[in-house]
Design a protein around this motif. Structure first.
Motif, PDB file in Angstrom:
ATOM      1  N   VAL A  45       0.889  -1.134  -0.006  1.00 57.37           N
ATOM      2  CA  VAL A  45       0.014  -0.087  -0.018  1.00 57.37           C
ATOM      3  C   VAL A  45       0.847   1.138  -0.031  1.00 57.37           C
ATOM      4  CG1 VAL A  45      -1.616   1.454   1.264  1.00 57.37           C
ATOM      5  CG2 VAL A  45      -1.993  -1.039   1.119  1.00 57.37           C
ATOM      6  N   SER A  46       1.904   1.298   0.932  1.00 63.41           N
ATOM      7  CA  SER A  46       2.755   2.569   1.069  1.00 63.41           C
ATOM      8  C   SER A  46       3.684   2.714  -0.269  1.00 63.41           C
ATOM      9  CB  SER A  46       3.595   2.549   2.450  1.00 63.41           C
ATOM     10  OG  SER A  46       4.460   1.308   2.240  1.00 63.41           O
ATOM     11  N   LEU A  47       4.093   1.460  -0.758  1.00 64.28           N
ATOM     12  CA  LEU A  47       4.885   1.349  -2.039  1.00 64.28           C
ATOM     13  C   LEU A  47       3.986   1.869  -3.180  1.00 64.28           C
ATOM     14  CD1 LEU A  47       7.594   0.787  -3.390  1.00 64.28           C
ATOM     15  CD2 LEU A  47       6.696  -1.462  -3.663  1.00 64.28           C
ATOM     16  N   ALA A  48       2.726   1.421  -3.356  1.00 63.27           N
ATOM     17  CA  ALA A  48       1.997   2.061  -4.532  1.00 63.27           C
ATOM     18  C   ALA A  48       1.820   3.494  -4.244  1.00 63.27           C
ATOM     19  CB  ALA A  48       0.788   1.322  -4.424  1.00 63.27           C
ATOM     20  N   LYS A  49       1.770   4.007  -2.995  1.00 57.89           N
ATOM     21  CA  LYS A  49       1.600   5.613  -2.747  1.00 57.89           C
ATOM     22  C   LYS A  49       2.938   6.275  -3.565  1.00 57.89           C
ATOM     23  CE  LYS A  49      -1.646   5.354   0.727  1.00 57.89           C
ATOM     24  NZ  LYS A  49      -1.751   5.849   2.194  1.00 57.89           N
ATOM     25  N   GLU A  50       4.113   5.825  -3.216  1.00 60.95           N
ATOM     26  CA  GLU A  50       5.235   6.234  -3.900  1.00 60.95           C
ATOM     27  C   GLU A  50       5.543   6.023  -5.342  1.00 60.95           C
ATOM     28  OE1 GLU A  50       8.968   5.712  -1.415  1.00 60.95           O
ATOM     29  OE2 GLU A  50       7.838   4.264  -0.140  1.00 60.95           O
ATOM     30  N   CYS A  51       5.067   4.965  -5.739  1.00 61.76           N
ATOM     31  CA  CYS A  51       4.945   4.677  -7.098  1.00 61.76           C
ATOM     32  C   CYS A  51       3.861   4.470  -8.076  1.00 61.76           C
ATOM     33  CB  CYS A  51       6.065   3.535  -7.352  1.00 61.76           C
ATOM     34  SG  CYS A  51       7.884   3.561  -6.625  1.00 61.76           S
ATOM     35  N   PRO A  52       2.986   5.502  -8.063  1.00 63.02           N
ATOM     36  CA  PRO A  52       1.895   5.167  -8.890  1.00 63.02           C
ATOM     37  C   PRO A  52       2.071   4.353 -10.065  1.00 63.02           C
ATOM     38  CG  PRO A  52       2.290   7.646  -8.344  1.00 63.02           C
ATOM     39  CD  PRO A  52       3.503   6.635  -8.114  1.00 63.02           C
ATOM     40  N   GLY A  53       1.059   3.442 -10.293  1.00 63.87           N
ATOM     41  CA  GLY A  53       1.017   2.594 -11.569  1.00 63.87           C
ATOM     42  C   GLY A  53       1.611   1.350 -11.594  1.00 63.87           C
ATOM     43  N   ILE A  54       2.249   0.968 -10.288  1.00 66.66           N
ATOM     44  CA  ILE A  54       2.981  -0.221 -10.090  1.00 66.66           C
ATOM     45  C   ILE A  54       1.694  -1.437  -9.847  1.00 66.66           C
ATOM     46  CG2 ILE A  54       5.338   0.469  -9.144  1.00 66.66           C
ATOM     47  CD1 ILE A  54       4.215  -0.669  -6.397  1.00 66.66           C
ATOM     48  N   GLU A  55       2.067  -2.587 -10.119  1.00 67.35           N
ATOM     49  CA  GLU A  55       1.116  -3.631 -10.184  1.00 67.35           C
ATOM     50  C   GLU A  55       1.455  -4.459  -8.746  1.00 67.35           C
ATOM     51  OE1 GLU A  55       0.665  -5.929 -13.578  1.00 67.35           O
ATOM     52  OE2 GLU A  55       1.790  -4.478 -14.529  1.00 67.35           O
ATOM     53  N   PRO A  56       0.845  -4.246  -7.657  1.00 62.46           N
ATOM     54  CA  PRO A  56       0.950  -4.806  -6.305  1.00 62.46           C
ATOM     55  C   PRO A  56       0.501  -6.216  -6.148  1.00 62.46           C
ATOM     56  CG  PRO A  56      -0.623  -3.064  -5.885  1.00 62.46           C
ATOM     57  CD  PRO A  56      -0.209  -3.257  -7.463  1.00 62.46           C
ATOM     58  N   MET A  57       1.198  -7.013  -5.783  1.00 60.56           N
ATOM     59  CA  MET A  57       1.120  -8.488  -5.672  1.00 60.56           C
ATOM     60  C   MET A  57       1.319  -9.104  -4.141  1.00 60.56           C
ATOM     61  SD  MET A  57       1.109 -11.816  -8.563  1.00 60.56           S
ATOM     62  CE  MET A  57       0.253 -10.639  -9.679  1.00 60.56           C
TER      63      MET A  57
END
Length: 244
Positions: A45-57
């Motif tokens: 969740v925090s990483l997606a905020k830092e890097c918009p557009g990544i695909e978290p899994m």
């Protein structure tokens, strides 16, 4: 060295913290589409905020069946960084089956499984690719209480070489990076004894440990066309430790 990964899709395991997280951020900054894999959802969740557009899994790579369900249909991947690992510290005479199995399942078996998934797709698409396995200098030297962790990394050395041998005809390169202690949360576990930490640092010719950025830069180099003729190799990011 300016690297551009636009148009490429990368998958990074162990993406929630430390080297993996910094690798995701660096690839994202270089234009890659990144699939970020980790077992801790809050990190994603925090990483997606830092890097918009990544695909978290979110998946525990120590679970073969769960990994197959999560990544079996991950789609085309051009660049793979096998970074996920656990460093479970135990004296040799106290090692348990649970520690042994967990260490090999995450540190080695998952590398095999994820690499098979990604490489099979690369081959079916007829495209070149690059795989980087994040290893350690303890694949080559011994530290107390790290016999299981060191064994997983020693085995990774041969896995990297055999992958390079068998995947090379398909234009898929496979290499490793082998850092010394990196001052991430995992690295700090090795250094809980201040006297041992200081004596270890003094054994490095450069009198320092590695920064996460040092490792990430080596990963990016191996992923890129700048290393187009490099496969089956390991880059030591060890401040000269193995030279001493």
């Amino acid at each position: 060295m300016h690297l551009n990964f636009r148009g490429l899709r990368a998958l990074v395991t162990g993406a929630g913290k430390g080297i993996g997280r910094d690798t995701v951020k660096a690839l994202h900054a270089c234009g890659a589409r990144v699939v970020a894999v980790t077992r801790t959802n809050s990190d994603l969740v925090s990483l997606a905020k830092e890097c918009p557009g990544i695909e978290p899994m979110c998946v525990d790579l120590g679970d073969w069946e769960a990994t197959e369900r999560a990544l079996g249909d991950v789609g085309p991947v051009d660049l793979l960084v096998n970074n996920a690992a656990v460093a479970l510290v135990q004296p040799f005479l106290e090692i348990t089956k649970e520690v042994f199995d967990r260490s090999f399942n995450v540190n080695l078996r998952a590398v095999l499984q994820v690499s098979q998934i990604v490489a099979r797709d690369m081959i079916s698409r007829g495209v070149p690719g690059s795989i980087v396995n994040v290893s350690s200098m303890v694949a080559h030297v011994t530290f107390p209480c790290l016999s299981v962790y060191s064994s997983t990394k020693g085995a990774m050395t041969m896995l990297t070489k055999t992958m390079a041998l068998e995947l090379g005809p398909h234009k898929i390169r496979v290499n490793s990076v082998n850092p010394t202690v990196v001052l991430t949360a995992m690295g700090q576990k090795v250094l809980e004894n201040p006297e041992f930490a200081q004596s270890l640092k003094e054994r490095h010719p450069m009198k320092k440990f590695a920064e996460s950025e040092d490792v990430v830069n080596s990963i990016l180099f191996l992923l890129s066309d700048c290393s187009a003729s490099t496969s089956g190799s390991g880059i030591m990011v060890d401040a000269g430790y193995l030279a001493s």
